[in-house]
Design a protein around this motif. Sequence first.
Motif, PDB file in Angstrom:
ATOM      1  N   LEU A 123      25.449  44.048  46.804  1.00 29.19           N
ATOM      2  CA  LEU A 123      24.570  43.417  45.838  1.00 29.19           C
ATOM      3  C   LEU A 123      23.605  42.432  46.484  1.00 29.19           C
ATOM      4  O   LEU A 123      22.435  42.379  46.116  1.00 29.19           O
ATOM      5  CB  LEU A 123      25.436  42.713  44.786  1.00 29.19           C
ATOM      6  N   GLU A 124      24.089  41.675  47.471  1.00 30.11           N
ATOM      7  CA  GLU A 124      23.225  40.690  48.136  1.00 30.11           C
ATOM      8  C   GLU A 124      22.026  41.392  48.774  1.00 30.11           C
ATOM      9  O   GLU A 124      20.897  40.942  48.649  1.00 30.11           O
ATOM     10  CB  GLU A 124      23.994  39.909  49.213  1.00 30.11           C
ATOM     11  N   GLU A 125      22.295  42.521  49.467  1.00 30.44           N
ATOM     12  CA  GLU A 125      21.210  43.272  50.114  1.00 30.44           C
ATOM     13  C   GLU A 125      20.239  43.832  49.075  1.00 30.44           C
ATOM     14  O   GLU A 125      19.036  43.861  49.300  1.00 30.44           O
ATOM     15  CB  GLU A 125      21.778  44.441  50.927  1.00 30.44           C
ATOM     16  N   ALA A 126      20.778  44.284  47.944  1.00 31.44           N
ATOM     17  CA  ALA A 126      19.932  44.859  46.895  1.00 31.44           C
ATOM     18  C   ALA A 126      19.011  43.803  46.300  1.00 31.44           C
ATOM     19  O   ALA A 126      17.811  44.033  46.132  1.00 31.44           O
ATOM     20  CB  ALA A 126      20.806  45.474  45.799  1.00 31.44           C
ATOM     21  N   VAL A 127      19.559  42.626  46.000  1.00 31.25           N
ATOM     22  CA  VAL A 127      18.751  41.536  45.441  1.00 31.25           C
ATOM     23  C   VAL A 127      17.727  41.073  46.479  1.00 31.25           C
ATOM     24  O   VAL A 127      16.561  40.837  46.162  1.00 31.25           O
ATOM     25  CB  VAL A 127      19.650  40.371  44.954  1.00 31.25           C
ATOM     26  N   ALA A 128      18.145  40.995  47.745  1.00 33.25           N
ATOM     27  CA  ALA A 128      17.234  40.594  48.823  1.00 33.25           C
ATOM     28  C   ALA A 128      16.073  41.573  48.951  1.00 33.25           C
ATOM     29  O   ALA A 128      14.944  41.172  49.221  1.00 33.25           O
ATOM     30  CB  ALA A 128      17.987  40.497  50.149  1.00 33.25           C
ATOM     31  N   HIS A 129      16.330  42.848  48.698  1.00 34.63           N
ATOM     32  CA  HIS A 129      15.274  43.868  48.756  1.00 34.63           C
ATOM     33  C   HIS A 129      14.136  43.488  47.815  1.00 34.63           C
ATOM     34  O   HIS A 129      12.966  43.615  48.158  1.00 34.63           O
ATOM     35  CB  HIS A 129      15.858  45.232  48.376  1.00 34.63           C
ATOM     36  N   PHE A 130      14.491  43.008  46.614  1.00 32.69           N
ATOM     37  CA  PHE A 130      13.470  42.625  45.641  1.00 32.69           C
ATOM     38  C   PHE A 130      12.894  41.245  45.942  1.00 32.69           C
ATOM     39  O   PHE A 130      11.724  41.004  45.731  1.00 32.69           O
ATOM     40  CB  PHE A 130      14.034  42.678  44.224  1.00 32.69           C
ATOM     41  N   SER A 131      13.719  40.347  46.444  1.00 33.27           N
ATOM     42  CA  SER A 131      13.247  38.995  46.761  1.00 33.27           C
ATOM     43  C   SER A 131      12.201  39.045  47.866  1.00 33.27           C
ATOM     44  O   SER A 131      11.268  38.261  47.893  1.00 33.27           O
ATOM     45  CB  SER A 131      14.404  38.110  47.216  1.00 33.27           C
ATOM     46  N   GLU A 132      12.381  39.989  48.802  1.00 28.35           N
ATOM     47  CA  GLU A 132      11.450  40.111  49.924  1.00 28.35           C
ATOM     48  C   GLU A 132      10.300  41.040  49.581  1.00 28.35           C
ATOM     49  O   GLU A 132       9.548  41.446  50.451  1.00 28.35           O
ATOM     50  CB  GLU A 132      12.192  40.673  51.157  1.00 28.35           C
ATOM     51  N   GLY A 133      10.180  41.402  48.314  1.00 27.11           N
ATOM     52  CA  GLY A 133       9.104  42.293  47.910  1.00 27.11           C
ATOM     53  C   GLY A 133       9.330  43.725  48.365  1.00 27.11           C
ATOM     54  O   GLY A 133       8.434  44.543  48.331  1.00 27.11           O
ATOM     55  N   GLY A 134      10.533  44.004  48.822  1.00 29.67           N
ATOM     56  CA  GLY A 134      10.847  45.361  49.227  1.00 29.67           C
ATOM     57  C   GLY A 134      10.282  45.750  50.581  1.00 29.67           C
ATOM     58  O   GLY A 134      10.461  46.856  51.034  1.00 29.67           O
ATOM     59  N   GLN A 135       9.592  44.839  51.235  1.00 24.43           N
ATOM     60  CA  GLN A 135       9.007  45.162  52.538  1.00 24.43           C
ATOM     61  C   GLN A 135       9.879  44.610  53.648  1.00 24.43           C
ATOM     62  O   GLN A 135      10.084  43.418  53.748  1.00 24.43           O
ATOM     63  CB  GLN A 135       7.592  44.579  52.657  1.00 24.43           C
ATOM     64  N   LYS A 136      10.375  45.484  54.466  1.00 24.19           N
ATOM     65  CA  LYS A 136      11.203  45.071  55.596  1.00 24.19           C
ATOM     66  C   LYS A 136      10.331  45.022  56.842  1.00 24.19           C
ATOM     67  O   LYS A 136       9.521  45.906  57.066  1.00 24.19           O
ATOM     68  CB  LYS A 136      12.334  46.082  55.829  1.00 24.19           C
ATOM     69  N   VAL A 137      10.515  44.003  57.632  1.00 19.51           N
ATOM     70  CA  VAL A 137       9.807  43.916  58.895  1.00 19.51           C
ATOM     71  C   VAL A 137      10.582  44.759  59.900  1.00 19.51           C
ATOM     72  O   VAL A 137      11.806  44.703  59.956  1.00 19.51           O
ATOM     73  CB  VAL A 137       9.732  42.434  59.368  1.00 19.51           C
ATOM     74  N   GLN A 138       9.872  45.526  60.700  1.00 20.09           N
ATOM     75  CA  GLN A 138      10.482  46.464  61.640  1.00 20.09           C
ATOM     76  C   GLN A 138      11.568  45.823  62.507  1.00 20.09           C
ATOM     77  O   GLN A 138      12.595  46.401  62.734  1.00 20.09           O
ATOM     78  CB  GLN A 138       9.373  47.070  62.530  1.00 20.09           C
ATOM     79  N   THR A 139      11.339  44.620  62.994  1.00 22.13           N
ATOM     80  CA  THR A 139      12.279  43.999  63.922  1.00 22.13           C
ATOM     81  C   THR A 139      13.631  43.693  63.284  1.00 22.13           C
ATOM     82  O   THR A 139      14.615  43.569  63.989  1.00 22.13           O
ATOM     83  CB  THR A 139      11.703  42.687  64.486  1.00 22.13           C
ATOM     84  N   GLU A 140      13.678  43.575  61.960  1.00 19.48           N
ATOM     85  CA  GLU A 140      14.930  43.205  61.290  1.00 19.48           C
ATOM     86  C   GLU A 140      15.878  44.389  61.112  1.00 19.48           C
ATOM     87  O   GLU A 140      17.031  44.204  60.806  1.00 19.48           O
ATOM     88  CB  GLU A 140      14.638  42.638  59.900  1.00 19.48           C
ATOM     89  N   ILE A 141      15.404  45.612  61.274  1.00 16.59           N
ATOM     90  CA  ILE A 141      16.208  46.780  60.945  1.00 16.59           C
ATOM     91  C   ILE A 141      17.331  47.022  61.951  1.00 16.59           C
ATOM     92  O   ILE A 141      18.461  47.271  61.576  1.00 16.59           O
ATOM     93  CB  ILE A 141      15.318  48.028  60.797  1.00 16.59           C
ATOM     94  N   PHE A 142      17.018  46.945  63.232  1.00 12.35           N
ATOM     95  CA  PHE A 142      18.027  47.224  64.254  1.00 12.35           C
ATOM     96  C   PHE A 142      18.396  45.954  64.998  1.00 12.35           C
ATOM     97  O   PHE A 142      17.532  45.117  65.226  1.00 12.35           O
ATOM     98  CB  PHE A 142      17.508  48.293  65.228  1.00 12.35           C
ATOM     99  N   PRO A 143      19.634  45.762  65.387  1.00 12.30           N
ATOM    100  CA  PRO A 143      20.750  46.678  65.143  1.00 12.30           C
ATOM    101  C   PRO A 143      21.134  46.703  63.658  1.00 12.30           C
ATOM    102  O   PRO A 143      21.088  45.680  63.003  1.00 12.30           O
ATOM    103  CB  PRO A 143      21.877  46.087  65.990  1.00 12.30           C
TER     104      PRO A 143
END
Length: 183
Positions: A123-143
């Motif tokens: 749930l935390e990740e799901a809510v964060a997805h919307f809080s961050e506008g759904g845009q993930k910065v490339q560097t945050e994905i890996f690892p």
Amino acid sequence: MANNDIIPGFDEEKDESLKIRLQKVDSVPGCLILFLTGYIDTYNSNFFQKKVTRAIEQGYIRLIFHCGGLNYVSSTGIGSFTAFLKAVKPRGGDIVLLEIQPKVYEVFQLLGFSQFFTIKDNLEEAVAHFSEGGQKVQTEIFPKIFKCPICSKKLKATRPGRFRCSECKTILAIDNNGQVFLG
């Protein structure tokens, strides 16, 4: 808070095969968690679509479907999720699927839909997805730490590519966006 307090008249019609419990996310405007219990098939997908469409019409365009209690989804059910995505995207919304059971996830993958949906582990990740506008910065994905879609073993990927689950030996692929696929 009862469903009818969140969306007036939501519980007027019931279906024993699929229970939906609503929870508002106060920190994110227009965000609603739908806890699904049961199954979605050809016979109750119409009921499911009516319920969720009612939520969308009430201005809930950021939908989190908590699928932990969902033990079966037919291709018709997956069609419903696709319809919701088409309804919320033009309004600036999105859909996140949570805690999908391995056999349900398999149906999404077999039909080629797993790449269209944002799937989160909690749930935390799901809510964060919307809080961050759904845009993930490339560097945050890996690892990236995730669960194997087959045996649920926690795994870590340091980069995109193909690899084998250390537990069940299933071959998995992870793309540049961190989405995990079979094969």
